[in-house]
Design a protein around this motif. Sequence first.
Motif, PDB file in Angstrom:
ATOM      1  N   ALA A 137       0.805  -1.226   0.000  1.00 42.48           N
ATOM      2  CA  ALA A 137       0.000   0.000   0.000  1.00 42.48           C
ATOM      3  C   ALA A 137       0.835   1.272   0.000  1.00 42.48           C
ATOM      4  CB  ALA A 137      -0.941  -0.019   1.204  1.00 42.48           C
ATOM      5  N   CYS A 138       2.046   1.210   0.587  1.00 42.58           N
ATOM      6  CA  CYS A 138       2.792   2.462   0.747  1.00 42.58           C
ATOM      7  C   CYS A 138       3.648   2.848  -0.467  1.00 42.58           C
ATOM      8  CB  CYS A 138       3.647   2.436   2.015  1.00 42.58           C
ATOM      9  SG  CYS A 138       4.960   1.205   2.030  1.00 42.58           S
ATOM     10  N   TYR A 139       3.842   1.925  -1.422  1.00 39.25           N
ATOM     11  CA  TYR A 139       4.719   2.265  -2.550  1.00 39.25           C
ATOM     12  C   TYR A 139       4.268   3.500  -3.338  1.00 39.25           C
ATOM     13  CZ  TYR A 139       7.377  -2.082  -1.993  1.00 39.25           C
ATOM     14  OH  TYR A 139       8.163  -3.092  -1.522  1.00 39.25           O
ATOM     15  N   LEU A 183       2.850   6.038  -2.246  1.00 35.23           N
ATOM     16  CA  LEU A 183       2.779   7.225  -1.389  1.00 35.23           C
ATOM     17  C   LEU A 183       4.025   8.109  -1.458  1.00 35.23           C
ATOM     18  CD1 LEU A 183       1.339   8.829   0.893  1.00 35.23           C
ATOM     19  CD2 LEU A 183       2.467   7.296   2.521  1.00 35.23           C
ATOM     20  N   TYR A 184       5.210   7.487  -1.477  1.00 34.56           N
ATOM     21  CA  TYR A 184       6.445   8.268  -1.295  1.00 34.56           C
ATOM     22  C   TYR A 184       6.640   9.372  -2.342  1.00 34.56           C
ATOM     23  CZ  TYR A 184       7.019   4.476   1.948  1.00 34.56           C
ATOM     24  OH  TYR A 184       6.786   3.576   2.947  1.00 34.56           O
ATOM     25  N   PRO A 185       6.443   9.068  -3.643  1.00 38.85           N
ATOM     26  CA  PRO A 185       6.623  10.162  -4.615  1.00 38.85           C
ATOM     27  C   PRO A 185       5.587  11.277  -4.449  1.00 38.85           C
ATOM     28  CG  PRO A 185       5.878   8.136  -5.713  1.00 38.85           C
ATOM     29  CD  PRO A 185       6.214   7.767  -4.309  1.00 38.85           C
ATOM     30  N   ARG A 220      -3.922  -2.111   5.133  1.00 38.68           N
ATOM     31  CA  ARG A 220      -4.045  -0.776   5.729  1.00 38.68           C
ATOM     32  C   ARG A 220      -2.701  -0.455   6.359  1.00 38.68           C
ATOM     33  NH1 ARG A 220      -8.315   1.744   9.568  1.00 38.68           N
ATOM     34  NH2 ARG A 220      -7.383   3.790   9.921  1.00 38.68           N
ATOM     35  N   GLU A 221      -2.249   0.763   6.174  1.00 34.47           N
ATOM     36  CA  GLU A 221      -0.946   1.130   6.737  1.00 34.47           C
ATOM     37  C   GLU A 221      -0.990   2.516   7.367  1.00 34.47           C
ATOM     38  OE1 GLU A 221       2.741   0.706   4.628  1.00 34.47           O
ATOM     39  OE2 GLU A 221       1.883  -0.667   3.147  1.00 34.47           O
ATOM     40  N   PHE A 222      -0.116   2.702   8.354  1.00 35.86           N
ATOM     41  CA  PHE A 222       0.274   4.038   8.779  1.00 35.86           C
ATOM     42  C   PHE A 222       1.727   4.202   8.355  1.00 35.86           C
ATOM     43  CE2 PHE A 222      -3.296   3.204  11.569  1.00 35.86           C
ATOM     44  CZ  PHE A 222      -3.976   4.418  11.518  1.00 35.86           C
ATOM     45  N   TYR A 235      11.054  -0.571   9.086  1.00 36.30           N
ATOM     46  CA  TYR A 235      11.888   0.633   9.078  1.00 36.30           C
ATOM     47  C   TYR A 235      12.703   0.605   7.786  1.00 36.30           C
ATOM     48  CZ  TYR A 235      15.638   3.866  10.504  1.00 36.30           C
ATOM     49  OH  TYR A 235      16.548   4.887  10.572  1.00 36.30           O
ATOM     50  N   HIS A 236      12.501   1.630   6.951  1.00 33.49           N
ATOM     51  CA  HIS A 236      13.157   1.639   5.634  1.00 33.49           C
ATOM     52  C   HIS A 236      14.454   2.439   5.636  1.00 33.49           C
ATOM     53  CE1 HIS A 236       8.597   1.978   4.951  1.00 33.49           C
ATOM     54  NE2 HIS A 236       8.874   0.715   4.748  1.00 33.49           N
ATOM     55  N   GLN A 237      14.858   2.936   6.813  1.00 33.55           N
ATOM     56  CA  GLN A 237      15.994   3.857   6.919  1.00 33.55           C
ATOM     57  C   GLN A 237      15.776   5.019   5.928  1.00 33.55           C
ATOM     58  OE1 GLN A 237      18.683   0.499   6.228  1.00 33.55           O
ATOM     59  NE2 GLN A 237      19.646   0.935   8.182  1.00 33.55           N
ATOM     60  N   ALA A 274       9.123   4.846   7.971  1.00 33.12           N
ATOM     61  CA  ALA A 274       8.728   3.559   8.549  1.00 33.12           C
ATOM     62  C   ALA A 274       7.248   3.372   8.272  1.00 33.12           C
ATOM     63  CB  ALA A 274       8.983   3.530  10.052  1.00 33.12           C
ATOM     64  N   CYS A 275       6.816   2.117   8.207  1.00 33.13           N
ATOM     65  CA  CYS A 275       5.378   1.870   8.036  1.00 33.13           C
ATOM     66  C   CYS A 275       4.957   0.690   8.901  1.00 33.13           C
ATOM     67  CB  CYS A 275       5.031   1.617   6.574  1.00 33.13           C
ATOM     68  SG  CYS A 275       5.650   0.071   5.890  1.00 33.13           S
ATOM     69  N   VAL A 276       3.683   0.735   9.300  1.00 35.60           N
ATOM     70  CA  VAL A 276       3.074  -0.426   9.947  1.00 35.60           C
ATOM     71  C   VAL A 276       1.937  -0.871   9.037  1.00 35.60           C
ATOM     72  CG1 VAL A 276       1.791   1.189  11.411  1.00 35.60           C
ATOM     73  CG2 VAL A 276       1.700  -1.228  11.905  1.00 35.60           C
TER      74      VAL A 276
HETATM   75 ZN    ZN Z   1       4.625   0.000   3.821  1.00 35.12          ZN
END
Ligand code: ZN
Length: 302
Positions: free
Chosen positions: A120-122, A124-126, A165-167, A246-248, A268-270
């Motif tokens: 889900a988070c991929y 989001l970052y850009p 679902r992620e935070f 934790y993705h550093q 970081a994501c949960v």
């Molecule tokens: Zn994630």
Amino acid sequence: MTDTETFLDGLFDAGVLIDTGVEGLYARSGRFEAIIEGIDAVVSAVGGGDGAEVLRFPPGMNRQVFEKTGYMKNFPQLAGTVHCFCGDDAGHAEIIAALDEGRDWAGQQALSEIALTPAACYPLYPLAARRGPLPEDGRLFDILSYCFRHEPSKEATRMQMFRMREFVRMGTPDDVMAFRERWIERGAGIVKTLGLEGAVDLANDPFFGRAGRILKNNQRQQNLKFEMLIPVESQEKPTACMSFNYHQDHFGTLWGLKTADGAVAHTACVGFGMERLALALLKVHGLSADRWPAPVRKVLGV
Ligand code: ZN
Ligand code: ATP
């Protein structure tokens, strides 16, 4: 359920999930969805006070983002990409002929601009990086996406399409480590609230091939990934129902995401495996939610 019947067979027989003929691809009953909604609400109740920005993603993402994230390099075995027909009448005729003759028609398909979202988070970052440097106290997102992973299985808990679902926290190393610690504790609290038993353990992602072995070892040595393991399919091999990653500065560097003072942001994501948590409840408390312990029914609203 008979002795030889699998958990998945039992779910089909009870009409909780409905078979589509493809392993890992199931229709969900209303009863199942009510449980998912309950879990979603429990997660919201725990994390809702943190002021996270809510984003909901479609199940597909920008293929260029997917490529730049390294998914085809690291997890080619799990990837799914959307292909489309962009040909002419001759190409169309070829598809029809191939279908009629039972031949492969993929030759008339080309990569589209969309890949199926694997986590889900991929996406989001850009999007976050495009907004410029993070505010002083970083950012926090609450996201959800249907995800795809090509891992067909007879285990109910290993689906090809499922919701995550992620935070996601972006900020300084201290910010994001504190976030992850807090969620490991909160995750344990959620498991207890649901009347389940779980344990947190060190984990790694399924990096592909021989080169992947090194990446798996590095991830473990640096304590980058933890999972909440709950016995669902078996006691011996408990199922990862949440993960704490934790993705550093990996995504910060990749997308040029900076903190307020110009340093590369850490992230970081949960992640909550919504279907896996629902399946854990169904396994432990039984297939009829109306017979679940009253406190569990109350908190889930089922
Ligand atoms: Zn994630
Ligand atoms: P596993 O080790 O079981 O393959 P993972 O470590 O690859 O899982 P993550 O990438 O951390 O999983 O994904 C976050 C969460 O999404 C997992 O903790 C899990 O609850 C859920 N999840 C992952 N893969 C699947 C799947 N195939 N079917 C259902 N849920 C899944």
